[in-house]
Design an enzyme around this catalytic site. Structure first.
Site, PDB file in Angstrom:
ATOM      1  N   ARG A   1       3.232  13.208  -7.888  1.00 25.30           N
ATOM      2  CA  ARG A   1       2.685  12.480  -6.732  1.00 25.30           C
ATOM      3  C   ARG A   1       3.724  12.368  -5.625  1.00 25.30           C
ATOM      4  NH1 ARG A   1      -0.079   7.403  -9.504  1.00 25.30           N
ATOM      5  NH2 ARG A   1      -0.575   6.798  -7.344  1.00 25.30           N
TER       6      ARG A   1
ATOM      7  N   ASN B   1      -1.454   0.316  -2.313  1.00 25.14           N
ATOM      8  CA  ASN B   1      -0.850   1.651  -2.285  1.00 25.14           C
ATOM      9  C   ASN B   1       0.640   1.588  -2.575  1.00 25.14           C
ATOM     10  OD1 ASN B   1      -3.423   2.304  -1.513  1.00 25.14           O
ATOM     11  ND2 ASN B   1      -2.911   2.560   0.656  1.00 25.14           N
TER      12      ASN B   1
ATOM     13  N   ASP C   1       2.496   4.321  -1.678  1.00 24.87           N
ATOM     14  CA  ASP C   1       2.932   5.520  -0.930  1.00 24.87           C
ATOM     15  C   ASP C   1       3.875   5.227   0.229  1.00 24.87           C
ATOM     16  OD1 ASP C   1      -0.414   5.770   0.546  1.00 24.87           O
ATOM     17  OD2 ASP C   1       1.304   4.526   1.137  1.00 24.87           O
TER      18      ASP C   1
ATOM     19  N   HIS D   1       1.417  -3.371  -5.897  1.00 24.53           N
ATOM     20  CA  HIS D   1       1.571  -2.485  -7.059  1.00 24.53           C
ATOM     21  C   HIS D   1       2.868  -1.671  -7.021  1.00 24.53           C
ATOM     22  CE1 HIS D   1      -3.088  -2.717  -7.416  1.00 24.53           C
ATOM     23  NE2 HIS D   1      -2.497  -3.800  -7.844  1.00 24.53           N
TER      24      HIS D   1
ATOM     25  N   CYS E   1      15.328  -0.249 -13.816  1.00 24.37           N
ATOM     26  CA  CYS E   1      15.875  -0.097 -15.180  1.00 24.37           C
ATOM     27  C   CYS E   1      14.995  -0.828 -16.172  1.00 24.37           C
ATOM     28  CB  CYS E   1      17.298  -0.654 -15.236  1.00 24.37           C
ATOM     29  SG  CYS E   1      17.973  -0.652 -16.900  1.00 24.37           S
TER      30      CYS E   1
ATOM     31  N   THR F   1     -10.732   0.558  -0.040  1.00 30.00           N
ATOM     32  CA  THR F   1     -10.584   0.289  -1.465  1.00 30.00           C
ATOM     33  C   THR F   1     -11.951   0.268  -2.151  1.00 30.00           C
ATOM     34  OG1 THR F   1      -9.686  -1.162  -3.162  1.00 30.00           O
ATOM     35  CG2 THR F   1     -10.558  -2.237  -1.167  1.00 30.00           C
ATOM     36  N   SER F   2     -11.993   0.754  -3.391  1.00 27.34           N
ATOM     37  CA  SER F   2     -13.252   0.766  -4.148  1.00 27.34           C
ATOM     38  C   SER F   2     -13.534  -0.609  -4.737  1.00 27.34           C
ATOM     39  CB  SER F   2     -13.150   1.815  -5.270  1.00 27.34           C
ATOM     40  OG  SER F   2     -11.991   1.554  -6.059  1.00 27.34           O
TER      41      SER F   2
ATOM     42  N   ALA G   1     -11.263   5.009   7.933  1.00 31.49           N
ATOM     43  CA  ALA G   1     -10.389   3.939   8.455  1.00 31.49           C
ATOM     44  C   ALA G   1      -9.750   4.311   9.783  1.00 31.49           C
ATOM     45  CB  ALA G   1      -9.313   3.605   7.426  1.00 31.49           C
TER      46      ALA G   1
HETATM   47  C1  BV8 Z   1      -2.984  -7.185 -14.816  1.00 25.87           C
HETATM   48  C2  BV8 Z   1      -0.041   1.595  -9.294  1.00 25.87           C
HETATM   49  C3  BV8 Z   1      -2.294  -9.084 -16.039  1.00 25.87           C
HETATM   50  C4  BV8 Z   1       0.120   2.754 -10.213  1.00 25.87           C
HETATM   51  C5  BV8 Z   1      -2.203   0.558  -9.806  1.00 25.87           C
HETATM   52  C6  BV8 Z   1     -10.361  -8.545 -14.339  1.00 25.87           C
HETATM   53  C7  BV8 Z   1     -11.531  -7.864 -14.459  1.00 25.87           C
HETATM   54  C8  BV8 Z   1     -11.499  -6.529 -14.942  1.00 25.87           C
HETATM   55  C9  BV8 Z   1     -10.299  -5.876 -15.282  1.00 25.87           C
HETATM   56  C10 BV8 Z   1      -9.141  -6.573 -15.157  1.00 25.87           C
HETATM   57  C11 BV8 Z   1      -9.176  -7.889 -14.701  1.00 25.87           C
HETATM   58  N1  BV8 Z   1      -7.907  -8.310 -14.663  1.00 25.87           N
HETATM   59  C12 BV8 Z   1      -7.078  -7.311 -15.091  1.00 25.87           C
HETATM   60  C13 BV8 Z   1      -7.819  -6.241 -15.397  1.00 25.87           C
HETATM   61  C14 BV8 Z   1      -7.320  -4.989 -15.846  1.00 25.87           C
HETATM   62  C15 BV8 Z   1      -6.853  -4.082 -14.695  1.00 25.87           C
HETATM   63  C16 BV8 Z   1      -8.009  -3.726 -13.786  1.00 25.87           C
HETATM   64  O1  BV8 Z   1      -8.190  -4.269 -12.712  1.00 25.87           O
HETATM   65  N2  BV8 Z   1      -8.777  -2.721 -14.252  1.00 25.87           N
HETATM   66  C17 BV8 Z   1      -9.906  -2.229 -13.404  1.00 25.87           C
HETATM   67  C18 BV8 Z   1      -9.845  -0.719 -13.378  1.00 25.87           C
HETATM   68  C19 BV8 Z   1     -11.195  -2.707 -13.949  1.00 25.87           C
HETATM   69  N3  BV8 Z   1      -5.815  -4.730 -13.894  1.00 25.87           N
HETATM   70  C20 BV8 Z   1      -4.529  -4.617 -14.344  1.00 25.87           C
HETATM   71  O2  BV8 Z   1      -4.194  -4.054 -15.362  1.00 25.87           O
HETATM   72  C21 BV8 Z   1      -3.484  -5.272 -13.451  1.00 25.87           C
HETATM   73  N4  BV8 Z   1      -2.576  -6.062 -14.230  1.00 25.87           N
HETATM   74  O3  BV8 Z   1      -4.124  -7.578 -14.758  1.00 25.87           O
HETATM   75  O4  BV8 Z   1      -1.959  -7.840 -15.437  1.00 25.87           O
HETATM   76  C22 BV8 Z   1      -2.257  -8.779 -17.423  1.00 25.87           C
HETATM   77  C23 BV8 Z   1      -1.064  -8.326 -17.979  1.00 25.87           C
HETATM   78  C24 BV8 Z   1      -1.028  -8.172 -19.353  1.00 25.87           C
HETATM   79  C25 BV8 Z   1      -2.206  -8.328 -20.094  1.00 25.87           C
HETATM   80  C26 BV8 Z   1      -3.398  -8.730 -19.485  1.00 25.87           C
HETATM   81  C27 BV8 Z   1      -3.431  -8.973 -18.114  1.00 25.87           C
HETATM   82  C28 BV8 Z   1      -2.599  -4.206 -12.764  1.00 25.87           C
HETATM   83  C29 BV8 Z   1      -3.418  -3.366 -11.861  1.00 25.87           C
HETATM   84  C30 BV8 Z   1      -2.494  -2.416 -11.059  1.00 25.87           C
HETATM   85  C31 BV8 Z   1      -2.406  -1.043 -11.688  1.00 25.87           C
HETATM   86  N5  BV8 Z   1      -1.669  -0.127 -10.823  1.00 25.87           N
HETATM   87  N6  BV8 Z   1      -1.456   1.360  -9.014  1.00 25.87           N
HETATM   88  C32 BV8 Z   1      -0.472   4.041  -9.655  1.00 25.87           C
HETATM   89  O5  BV8 Z   1      -0.722   4.094  -8.436  1.00 25.87           O
HETATM   90  O6  BV8 Z   1      -0.635   4.967 -10.447  1.00 25.87           O
HETATM   91  S1  BV8 Z   1      -3.895   0.368  -9.498  1.00 25.87           S
HETATM   92  C33 BV8 Z   1      -4.297   1.724  -8.464  1.00 25.87           C
HETATM   93  O7  BV8 Z   1      -5.672   1.929  -8.672  1.00 25.87           O
HETATM   94  C34 BV8 Z   1      -4.155   1.468  -6.990  1.00 25.87           C
HETATM   95  O8  BV8 Z   1      -3.001   0.752  -6.680  1.00 25.87           O
HETATM   96  C35 BV8 Z   1      -5.434   0.696  -6.671  1.00 25.87           C
HETATM   97  O9  BV8 Z   1      -5.295  -0.659  -6.988  1.00 25.87           O
HETATM   98  C36 BV8 Z   1      -6.416   1.323  -7.636  1.00 25.87           C
HETATM   99  C37 BV8 Z   1      -7.207   2.405  -6.959  1.00 25.87           C
HETATM  100  O10 BV8 Z   1      -8.164   1.748  -6.166  1.00 25.87           O
HETATM  101  P1  BV8 Z   1      -8.271   2.094  -4.604  1.00 25.87           P
HETATM  102  O11 BV8 Z   1      -6.931   1.982  -3.961  1.00 25.87           O
HETATM  103  O12 BV8 Z   1      -9.369   1.288  -4.100  1.00 25.87           O
HETATM  104  O13 BV8 Z   1      -8.608   3.669  -4.580  1.00 25.87           O
HETATM  105  P2  BV8 Z   1      -9.970   4.382  -5.051  1.00 25.87           P
HETATM  106  O14 BV8 Z   1      -9.675   5.828  -5.083  1.00 25.87           O
HETATM  107  O15 BV8 Z   1     -10.523   3.708  -6.265  1.00 25.87           O
HETATM  108  O16 BV8 Z   1     -10.995   4.088  -3.850  1.00 25.87           O
HETATM  109  C38 BV8 Z   1     -10.712   4.638  -2.588  1.00 25.87           C
HETATM  110  C39 BV8 Z   1     -11.756   4.034  -1.648  1.00 25.87           C
HETATM  111  O17 BV8 Z   1     -11.458   4.497  -0.332  1.00 25.87           O
HETATM  112  C40 BV8 Z   1     -13.187   4.470  -1.985  1.00 25.87           C
HETATM  113  O18 BV8 Z   1     -14.035   3.327  -1.932  1.00 25.87           O
HETATM  114  C41 BV8 Z   1     -13.527   5.460  -0.861  1.00 25.87           C
HETATM  115  O19 BV8 Z   1     -14.886   5.385  -0.491  1.00 25.87           O
HETATM  116  C42 BV8 Z   1     -12.639   4.947   0.273  1.00 25.87           C
HETATM  117  N7  BV8 Z   1     -12.252   5.966   1.259  1.00 25.87           N
HETATM  118  C43 BV8 Z   1     -12.121   7.299   1.073  1.00 25.87           C
HETATM  119  N8  BV8 Z   1     -11.717   7.876   2.260  1.00 25.87           N
HETATM  120  C44 BV8 Z   1     -11.571   6.860   3.159  1.00 25.87           C
HETATM  121  C45 BV8 Z   1     -11.896   5.637   2.514  1.00 25.87           C
HETATM  122  N9  BV8 Z   1     -11.859   4.445   3.139  1.00 25.87           N
HETATM  123  C46 BV8 Z   1     -11.491   4.435   4.451  1.00 25.87           C
HETATM  124  N10 BV8 Z   1     -11.139   5.577   5.140  1.00 25.87           N
HETATM  125  C47 BV8 Z   1     -11.173   6.784   4.527  1.00 25.87           C
HETATM  126  N11 BV8 Z   1     -10.851   7.883   5.236  1.00 25.87           N
HETATM  127 ZN    ZN Z   2      20.140  -1.156 -16.359  1.00 30.24          ZN
END
Ligand code: BV8
Ligand code: ZN
Length: 251
Positions: A77, A109, A111, A126, A134, A197-198, A240
């Site tokens: 990435r 993001n 990025d 994030h 580390c 965001t989705s 956007a």
């Molecule tokens: C945690 C970094 C506590 C790494 C990322 C409650 C309910 C359900 C689930 C959970 C909950 N609480 C916690 C969870 C679990 C989980 C979660 O949310 N799961 C989801 C999938 C259901 N959350 C976690 O694990 C979080 N931590 O809760 O810790 C904990 C700890 C221990 C034990 C228990 C609890 C941590 C979440 C963070 C993970 N890291 N990123 C990496 O990047 O690889 S998340 C990553 O995915 C992104 O950062 C972002 O958050 C997500 C992606 O979503 P989007 O950014 O919205 O992108 P996506 O592609 O999905 O959508 C793009 C959108 O843009 C679309 O709608 C599209 O139509 C639109 N679009 C396209 N083109 C355009 C546009 N919009 C405008 N203009 C355009 N041109």
């Molecule tokens: Zn160290």
């Protein structure tokens, strides 16, 4: 004028923009799409890496099981990102930071494109793909100073332990204080934008819910409807970069 955005809705958002004192913005991968950054759920299916859904390769579980594989995923990435530039969406948001009494930009993001567009004090929920941390002493390093060819995982300069990407993986807590500061700003804002965001990942999506509960006029910008669209005062359907330019155009 962005295709699916009615002039009335746009006019209303412009009026709210003129009147607002404290603005709050949450962005997701879509705000970087026009820079060429692939989204995670573009076109209906989730991103996959070597047969693994991104929610697995980007998980705490994978970090335990196979740290080198996680490095390979983020090295890939970084390779994609290094030739990409901020787009007009990033630039409009950077210009807005001095427009209000209070302005808070929060992103999911990793990025770094908001900062590269000139946004200061971006709350990175994030983490950031250009940093490593580390696994033992939590010392951080900037990966722009070293190349992807270096040893993997890199060793900590302080204690010699393996480094990991300084990003929040699924199942991991957010960086201490970042969510709390964002939640405070969301609770005090009078105008909230949710851009690209989705609306599926938590706790990030609690933030616009807090803004709504606090009575903020809430606007979504996304070419597609999301689970959050129905709760917004205005859902401007478009890209956007185009929509923000249109919203900001009569400034
Ligand atoms: C945690 C970094 C506590 C790494 C990322 C409650 C309910 C359900 C689930 C959970 C909950 N609480 C916690 C969870 C679990 C989980 C979660 O949310 N799961 C989801 C999938 C259901 N959350 C976690 O694990 C979080 N931590 O809760 O810790 C904990 C700890 C221990 C034990 C228990 C609890 C941590 C979440 C963070 C993970 N890291 N990123 C990496 O990047 O690889 S998340 C990553 O995915 C992104 O950062 C972002 O958050 C997500 C992606 O979503 P989007 O950014 O919205 O992108 P996506 O592609 O999905 O959508 C793009 C959108 O843009 C679309 O709608 C599209 O139509 C639109 N679009 C396209 N083109 C355009 C546009 N919009 C405008 N203009 C355009 N041109
Ligand atoms: Zn160290």
């Amino acid at each position: 004028m962005p295709p699916h955005t009615s002039t009335d809705a746009l006019e209303e958002v412009r009026a709210r923009l003129r009147a607002a004192r404290r603005a709050f913005v949450l962005t997701g991968a879509g705000v970087s799409a026009e820079s060429g950054v692939p989204t995670f759920r573009g076109g209906g299916q989730a991103a996959v890496w070597k047969g693994m859904p991104f929610s697995l390769i980007s998980s705490a579980e994978m970090l335990e099981r196979d740290l080198p594989a996680v490095w390979e995923w983020f090295d890939y990435r970084r390779g994609v990102l290094q030739d990409l530039r901020p787009n007009p969406a990033h630039q409009v948001l950077a210009a807005w930071q001095d427009k209000f009494d209070a302005f808070t930009l929060v992103t999911q993001n990793i990025d770094d494109l908001h900062a590269r567009a000139g946004s200061r004090a971006v709350l990175e929920l994030h983490g950031n793909i250009w940093r490593a941390r580390c696994t033992l002493c939590h010392a951080r390093t900037d990966l722009r100073e070293c190349s992807n060819e270096d040893e993997r995982p890199p060793a900590c300069r302080e204690c010699g332990s393996p480094m990991r990407p300084d990003v929040v993986l699924f199942g991991e807590m957010l960086p201490p204080g970042v969510f709390e500061r964002a939640a405070e700003a969301a609770a005090r804002c009078d105008l909230c934008f949710v851009i690209g965001t989705s609306a599926l990942v938590y706790p990030a999506m609690h933030l616009p819910e807090i803004a709504l509960q606090a009575g903020a006029y809430t606007v979504e910008i996304n070419p597609e409807r999301t689970p959050f669209s129905a709760y917004c005062h205005a859902a401007l359907q478009g890209r956007a970069g185009e929509v923000l330019k249109a919203v900001a155009s009569d400034e």
